[in-house]
Motif scaffolding. Structure first.
Motif, PDB file in Angstrom:
ATOM      1  N   SER A 199      -8.396   6.330  -3.895  1.00 22.46           N
ATOM      2  CA  SER A 199      -8.526   4.872  -3.951  1.00 22.46           C
ATOM      3  C   SER A 199      -8.083   4.344  -5.309  1.00 22.46           C
ATOM      4  O   SER A 199      -7.509   3.250  -5.405  1.00 22.46           O
TER       5      SER A 199
ATOM      6  N   SER B 149      -5.103   1.689  -5.907  1.00 25.93           N
ATOM      7  CA  SER B 149      -5.374   0.443  -6.630  1.00 25.93           C
ATOM      8  C   SER B 149      -4.376   0.242  -7.763  1.00 25.93           C
ATOM      9  O   SER B 149      -3.931  -0.879  -8.022  1.00 25.93           O
TER      10      SER B 149
ATOM     11  N   SER C  14      -1.633  -2.778  -7.975  1.00 27.59           N
ATOM     12  CA  SER C  14      -1.928  -3.750  -9.031  1.00 27.59           C
ATOM     13  C   SER C  14      -0.644  -4.278  -9.665  1.00 27.59           C
ATOM     14  O   SER C  14       0.436  -3.712  -9.499  1.00 27.59           O
TER      15      SER C  14
ATOM     16  N   GLN D  61     -11.195   0.551 -12.254  1.00 24.42           N
ATOM     17  CA  GLN D  61     -11.660   1.546 -11.295  1.00 24.42           C
ATOM     18  C   GLN D  61     -12.505   2.621 -11.975  1.00 24.42           C
ATOM     19  O   GLN D  61     -12.921   3.573 -11.360  1.00 24.42           O
TER      20      GLN D  61
END
Length: 303
Positions: free
Chosen positions: A61, A65, A69, A120
């Motif tokens: 994940s 991300s 982004s 994150q």
């Protein structure tokens, strides 16, 4: 008067010593030389590390991300991580274990840094991942030792069932880790480590986790503690021979070993004067410092 003292006596030192020797054998292998049977579990661990890092960089994940982004710096860091992974793959193909492991670690660190830039980090910090991976390696080494000892002692179906459960827990931990649930994965691997440790103690002591040792004199107990201290010290020598330490870890290791050596010398002087009770306590402190040094060398000992 006969003295009694309840102690936990384990074969973890022997298990870790064997695991370390196996690691050295695996690292010493050359291209074109078939692996020895004892090396196969460690080779499988290396393959798993490559696969886990690949999934971390591409399918986790955090990676998704970063890719999604608009953070140019984070994407650049991930690209650097991918380049490091390629270096690791080349080193792995060439049999250069040290370069491979360094490149894999650096690749993960780059991704962790990129993940922090896109917020994150709470679920993906380098410390928690490093903790899990170190414990997973320890679990694999202890499981290998457990299998050998079980086959030698043949303690029965109950131990076989426990070993099967541990294998299931380790597999579940690995699968959970790949989903970025590091906390759950660490809990599962700790569960496996605890079960292995307890079972090793049980097999060593004949199905009794806590064994009462009978010492006929304080001197006899002192000699037991001295032998235990020597066994731990020998283990550190083997660990260092096969695993050079980073500077920071080396400093911690040297500090604890120096303290352990000083305490042992103090205990020997106390015993020479007949103060065996005091010498026993001093030796126990010395051994605790050696255990800390072993952990500084990167080998996790449960409990």
């Amino acid at each position: 008067m006969k003295r009694e003292k309840s102690r936990r006596r384990t074969i973890l030192g022997t298990a870790l010593l064997a695991a370390t020797i196996f690691t050295g054998n695996a690292a010493a292998g050359t291209v074109g030389t078939p692996p020895l049977p004892m090396q196969l579990p460690l080779l499988a661990m290396a393959d798993n590390a490559m696969a886990q890092t690949h999934r971390l960089l591409n399918e986790s994940s955090a990676a998704k991300s970063i890719i999604a982004s608009g953070n140019t710096e984070a994407k650049s860091l991930r690209n650097e991580a991918m380049a490091l992974y390629e270096q690791a793959a080349k080193a792995d193909a060439g049999g250069d274990v040290e370069i491979r492991d360094q490149a894999l670690k650096a690749a993960k660190m780059k991704l962790f840094e990129a993940a922090r830039l896109v917020k994150q980090a709470p679920g993906l910090n380098d410390r928690s991942h490093a903790l899990y991976e170190r414990r997973a390696q320890s679990a694999a080494a202890l499981l290998d030792a457990h299998k050998r000892i079980r086959e030698e002692l043949k303690p029965g179906a109950e131990v076989e069932a426990l070993e099967s459960k541990v294998i299931t827990d380790i597999a579940a931990a690995s699968a959970t880790y790949e989903k970025d649930d590091v906390a759950t994965a660490t809990r599962l691997i700790d569960q496996a480590l605890s079960a292995l440790k307890s079972s090793l103690i049980s097999m060593r002591n004949g199905t009794t986790l806590v064994r009462t040792l009978h010492f006929d004199s304080p001197k006899e107990e002192y000699e037991y503690e001295l032998d235990r201290n020597q066994s731990h010290a020998l283990l550190t020598t083997v660990l260092l021979r096969n695993k050079p330490l980073p500077e920071n870890a080396r400093q911690h290791f040297d500090k604890d070993m120096a303290e352990a050596k000083a305490l042992r010398k103090q205990a020997e002087a106390q015993a020479a004067s007949g103060a065996y009770d005091l010498a026993i306590e001093t030796l126990e402190k010395s051994t605790r410092h050696i255990v800390r040094a072993i952990r500084a060398a990167g080998v996790y000992i449960p409990g």
